[in-house]
Design a protein around this motif. Sequence first.
Motif, PDB file in Angstrom:
ATOM      1  N   THR A   1       0.789  -1.107   0.042  1.00 52.51           N
ATOM      2  CA  THR A   1      -0.205   0.183   0.034  1.00 52.51           C
ATOM      3  C   THR A   1       0.958   1.255  -0.061  1.00 52.51           C
ATOM      4  O   THR A   1       0.603   2.120  -0.840  1.00 52.51           O
ATOM      5  CB  THR A   1      -0.890  -0.013   1.187  1.00 52.51           C
ATOM      6  N   THR A   2       1.778   1.253   0.768  1.00 49.07           N
ATOM      7  CA  THR A   2       2.818   2.271   0.835  1.00 49.07           C
ATOM      8  C   THR A   2       3.505   2.622  -0.626  1.00 49.07           C
ATOM      9  O   THR A   2       3.733   3.847  -0.824  1.00 49.07           O
ATOM     10  CB  THR A   2       3.974   2.108   1.890  1.00 49.07           C
ATOM     11  N   PHE A   3       3.937   1.491  -0.987  1.00 48.57           N
ATOM     12  CA  PHE A   3       4.593   1.623  -2.463  1.00 48.57           C
ATOM     13  C   PHE A   3       3.401   2.259  -3.531  1.00 48.57           C
ATOM     14  O   PHE A   3       3.930   3.272  -4.233  1.00 48.57           O
ATOM     15  CB  PHE A   3       4.963   0.346  -3.058  1.00 48.57           C
ATOM     16  N   ALA A   4       2.384   1.722  -3.399  1.00 53.22           N
ATOM     17  CA  ALA A   4       1.266   2.495  -4.421  1.00 53.22           C
ATOM     18  C   ALA A   4       0.952   3.576  -4.109  1.00 53.22           C
ATOM     19  O   ALA A   4       0.858   4.323  -5.306  1.00 53.22           O
ATOM     20  CB  ALA A   4       0.019   1.610  -4.208  1.00 53.22           C
ATOM     21  N   LEU A   5       0.778   4.354  -2.953  1.00 49.47           N
ATOM     22  CA  LEU A   5       0.702   5.353  -2.971  1.00 49.47           C
ATOM     23  C   LEU A   5       1.820   6.374  -2.994  1.00 49.47           C
ATOM     24  O   LEU A   5       1.426   7.757  -3.487  1.00 49.47           O
ATOM     25  CB  LEU A   5       0.099   5.700  -1.101  1.00 49.47           C
ATOM     26  N   GLY A   6       2.961   6.273  -2.815  1.00 50.24           N
ATOM     27  CA  GLY A   6       4.014   6.522  -3.284  1.00 50.24           C
ATOM     28  C   GLY A   6       4.537   6.692  -4.846  1.00 50.24           C
ATOM     29  O   GLY A   6       5.241   7.563  -5.110  1.00 50.24           O
ATOM     30  N   HIS A   7       3.958   5.804  -5.432  1.00 49.56           N
ATOM     31  CA  HIS A   7       3.885   5.952  -6.869  1.00 49.56           C
ATOM     32  C   HIS A   7       2.579   5.959  -7.597  1.00 49.56           C
ATOM     33  O   HIS A   7       2.217   4.604  -8.212  1.00 49.56           O
ATOM     34  CB  HIS A   7       4.573   4.509  -7.156  1.00 49.56           C
ATOM     35  N   PRO A   8       2.081   7.134  -7.681  1.00 49.44           N
ATOM     36  CA  PRO A   8       0.572   7.184  -7.755  1.00 49.44           C
ATOM     37  C   PRO A   8       0.394   6.785  -9.358  1.00 49.44           C
ATOM     38  O   PRO A   8      -0.613   6.175  -9.807  1.00 49.44           O
ATOM     39  CB  PRO A   8       0.179   8.508  -7.635  1.00 49.44           C
ATOM     40  N   ARG A   9       1.344   7.047 -10.295  1.00 51.26           N
ATOM     41  CA  ARG A   9       1.222   6.409 -11.775  1.00 51.26           C
ATOM     42  C   ARG A   9       1.258   5.328 -12.000  1.00 51.26           C
ATOM     43  O   ARG A   9       0.581   4.606 -12.816  1.00 51.26           O
ATOM     44  CB  ARG A   9       2.474   7.363 -12.569  1.00 51.26           C
ATOM     45  N   LEU A  10       1.926   4.465 -11.189  1.00 55.31           N
ATOM     46  CA  LEU A  10       2.081   2.893 -11.218  1.00 55.31           C
ATOM     47  C   LEU A  10       1.040   2.158 -10.333  1.00 55.31           C
ATOM     48  O   LEU A  10       0.454   1.353 -10.711  1.00 55.31           O
ATOM     49  CB  LEU A  10       3.495   2.535 -10.968  1.00 55.31           C
ATOM     50  N   SER A  11       0.808   2.743  -9.163  1.00 50.74           N
ATOM     51  CA  SER A  11      -0.220   2.317  -8.108  1.00 50.74           C
ATOM     52  C   SER A  11       0.141   1.147  -7.840  1.00 50.74           C
ATOM     53  O   SER A  11       1.272   0.500  -7.764  1.00 50.74           O
ATOM     54  CB  SER A  11      -1.641   2.571  -8.420  1.00 50.74           C
ATOM     55  N   TYR A  12      -0.930  -0.050  -7.806  1.00 53.07           N
ATOM     56  CA  TYR A  12      -0.658  -1.435  -7.646  1.00 53.07           C
ATOM     57  C   TYR A  12      -1.096  -1.934  -8.776  1.00 53.07           C
ATOM     58  O   TYR A  12      -2.047  -1.928  -9.316  1.00 53.07           O
ATOM     59  CB  TYR A  12      -1.510  -1.777  -6.244  1.00 53.07           C
ATOM     60  N   CYS A  13      -0.140  -3.165  -9.008  1.00 47.72           N
ATOM     61  CA  CYS A  13      -0.503  -3.912 -10.253  1.00 47.72           C
ATOM     62  C   CYS A  13      -0.732  -5.381  -9.761  1.00 47.72           C
ATOM     63  O   CYS A  13       0.158  -5.877  -8.733  1.00 47.72           O
ATOM     64  CB  CYS A  13       0.464  -3.871 -11.350  1.00 47.72           C
TER      65      CYS A  13
END
Length: 215
Positions: free
Chosen positions: A178-190
């Motif tokens: 979740t932290t990664f997705a929020l910190g990389h909004p263009r990529l988010s979670y895949c």
Amino acid sequence: VAAAEPLPERRSLLAAALPFTQALLAQVGRTLARAQAALSWPEGSPPSPPPPPCAPLSDADLRTYLGPGGRLLRPHDLRLHVYHGGVEPGLRKVVWRYLLNVFPAGLSGQERLSHLRLKAAEYAALKTALAARAAPAELALVAAAVRKDVVRTDRGHPYFGGPEDGHPHLAALQALLTTFALGHPRLSYCQGMSDVAAPLLAVLDDEAQAFLCFC
């Protein structure tokens, strides 16, 4: 391929195709000759045989790549050893951090420990700040997408086994993704990111370090 005694109509077809076939084979031969000439090695310099597979990297092997103070002196050679032989399971926690560029080059053993403590504090602050800054709807959407994969993690593995509710390792996996997705909004979670993060978390047994390696 023609029969031993081809029929008249087949013989006529073979006769018509023969010049084309001969020309094609001649062209192939010339092409191969040029390729061999281009790839030929100078006299006295035969190509080296490919390195044979070696045994998995052991603790004794790792020490040969370290210099005074535990500094990694030969990172390329270390990567080649792991590429050809792998890593002993008990050493993955140490070696994966080298392979995934967690440490800046040239750090001593003590400096690496200080670096990990610093990055752990930075991760904790980042996780809190991103969760607080995100809009409630965005946070809920990302968390739900991550949760779908987290609950599918291989529960047969001892690290992730047991009841789902309150499971600390599933919670850590949920938090770092979740932290990664929020910190990389263009990529988010895949979908499938959890399949990469789960082994990192299971081996490192540390949420912050698994986050660093995943990044």
